[in-house]
Enzyme design. Structure first.
Site, PDB file in Angstrom:
ATOM      1  N   GLY A   1       0.840  -1.193   0.000  1.00 64.53           N
ATOM      2  CA  GLY A   1       0.000   0.000   0.000  1.00 64.53           C
ATOM      3  C   GLY A   1       0.874   1.241   0.000  1.00 64.53           C
TER       4      GLY A   1
ATOM      5  N   GLN B   1       3.098   9.917   1.026  1.00 62.62           N
ATOM      6  CA  GLN B   1       4.392   9.236   1.037  1.00 62.62           C
ATOM      7  C   GLN B   1       5.234   9.562  -0.189  1.00 62.62           C
ATOM      8  OE1 GLN B   1       2.561   5.169   2.019  1.00 62.62           O
ATOM      9  NE2 GLN B   1       4.564   5.099   2.985  1.00 62.62           N
TER      10      GLN B   1
ATOM     11  N   CYS C   1       6.547   0.136   7.207  1.00 59.93           N
ATOM     12  CA  CYS C   1       6.071   1.245   6.378  1.00 59.93           C
ATOM     13  C   CYS C   1       7.235   1.698   5.507  1.00 59.93           C
ATOM     14  CB  CYS C   1       5.606   2.391   7.280  1.00 59.93           C
ATOM     15  SG  CYS C   1       5.093   3.861   6.373  1.00 59.93           S
ATOM     16  N   LEU C   2       6.965   1.948   4.242  1.00 55.93           N
ATOM     17  CA  LEU C   2       8.022   2.397   3.332  1.00 55.93           C
ATOM     18  C   LEU C   2       8.601   3.747   3.771  1.00 55.93           C
ATOM     19  CD1 LEU C   2       6.306   1.424  -0.049  1.00 55.93           C
ATOM     20  CD2 LEU C   2       8.209   0.233   1.076  1.00 55.93           C
TER      21      LEU C   2
ATOM     22  N   HIS D   1      -3.728   1.177   7.942  1.00 52.37           N
ATOM     23  CA  HIS D   1      -2.394   1.780   7.861  1.00 52.37           C
ATOM     24  C   HIS D   1      -2.389   2.933   6.849  1.00 52.37           C
ATOM     25  CE1 HIS D   1       2.171   1.346   7.714  1.00 52.37           C
ATOM     26  NE2 HIS D   1       1.916   2.132   6.679  1.00 52.37           N
ATOM     27  N   GLU D   2      -2.956   2.689   5.676  1.00 52.09           N
ATOM     28  CA  GLU D   2      -2.917   3.702   4.616  1.00 52.09           C
ATOM     29  C   GLU D   2      -3.810   4.898   4.944  1.00 52.09           C
ATOM     30  OE1 GLU D   2      -0.585   3.501   2.587  1.00 52.09           O
ATOM     31  OE2 GLU D   2      -0.122   1.420   3.062  1.00 52.09           O
TER      32      GLU D   2
ATOM     33  N   HIS E   1      -2.173   7.290   7.143  1.00 47.31           N
ATOM     34  CA  HIS E   1      -1.260   8.215   6.458  1.00 47.31           C
ATOM     35  C   HIS E   1      -1.983   9.493   6.048  1.00 47.31           C
ATOM     36  CE1 HIS E   1       2.631   6.308   5.995  1.00 47.31           C
ATOM     37  NE2 HIS E   1       2.115   5.189   5.549  1.00 47.31           N
TER      38      HIS E   1
HETATM   39 NI    NI Z   1       3.083   3.346   5.472  1.00 45.62          NI
END
Ligand code: NI
Length: 200
Positions: free
Chosen positions: A54, A59, A116-117, A158-159, A162
């Site tokens: 995701g 991000q 998380c990226l 999670h997304e 963000h």
């Molecule tokens: Ni993330």
């Protein structure tokens, strides 16, 4: 933009970048028709491929309420197969959620390591609701209304976090914050055992 390996990828903002810590703004339905937003969606999917399941627009430095999700759920080892079973992780086809609103349907919390990226190189156990309902628009502005359980519910939570300027680090069990390399070891243990050994 990163084209080092010949594929177009957007660079991923890391924790501390202001855009990750502020609420994103809603997307106007007419904006979805713009080539710029459609190009953004395409680039976000390209950026996500092979690296995560995701990605939220903040991000990649864009403060819009837009996320892309795609989980191929490719288990490579028998350990993966067992973990995916526990995580209720199944394949999720690529799709877009615009202006998503999440409601908890089953508040029982599932605990697993996630990453998380934008917090590159780390993992932690994060409690997430087992089942959620998400209402959003898709990439064409059509309404989406669905329930999600297990790992897919975790991805959504999670997304959507963000988009509110929240990272998993404010929801994690702090003592379980570990490097991604050591998480391979910790994820192989039963979650209660990992928590106990990490001092929870
Ligand atoms: Ni993330």
């Amino acid at each position: 933009m990163d084209t080092a390996d010949g594929r177009m990828r957007l660079s991923i903002e890391q924790v501390g970048a202001e855009v990750l810590h502020q609420p994103a703004r809603a997307v106007e339905p007419c904006e979805l028709e713009s080539p710029a937003v459609q190009a953004l969606i395409e680039l976000m999917f390209a950026t996500l491929a092979g690296t995560g399941v995701g990605l939220a627009a903040p991000q990649v430095g864009i403060g819009l309420q837009l996320v892309v999700i795609a989980d191929p759920a490719h288990a490579q080892t028998s350990q993966d197969v067992e973990l995916f079973r526990l995580q209720e992780r199944v394949q999720v086809p690529p799709h877009v959620l615009v202006n998503p609103v999440v409601e908890v349907v089953d508040g029982q919390m599932a605990e697993f390591f996630e990453g998380c990226l934008s917090v590159n190189g780390y993992r932690a156990i994060v409690p997430r609701a087992q089942t959620v309902r998400v209402r959003a628009l898709d990439h064409l502005g059509q309404p989406v209304d669905r329930e999600a359980s297990g790992w897919y519910a975790r991805i959504i939570q999670h997304e959507v976090d963000h988009l509110a300027g929240r990272l998993y680090i404010e929801r994690m069990l702090p003592r379980t914050f570990v490097t991604a390399a050591s998480a391979m070891h910790w994820s192989a243990l039963p979650i209660e055992e990992a928590k106990r050994r990490l001092g929870c």
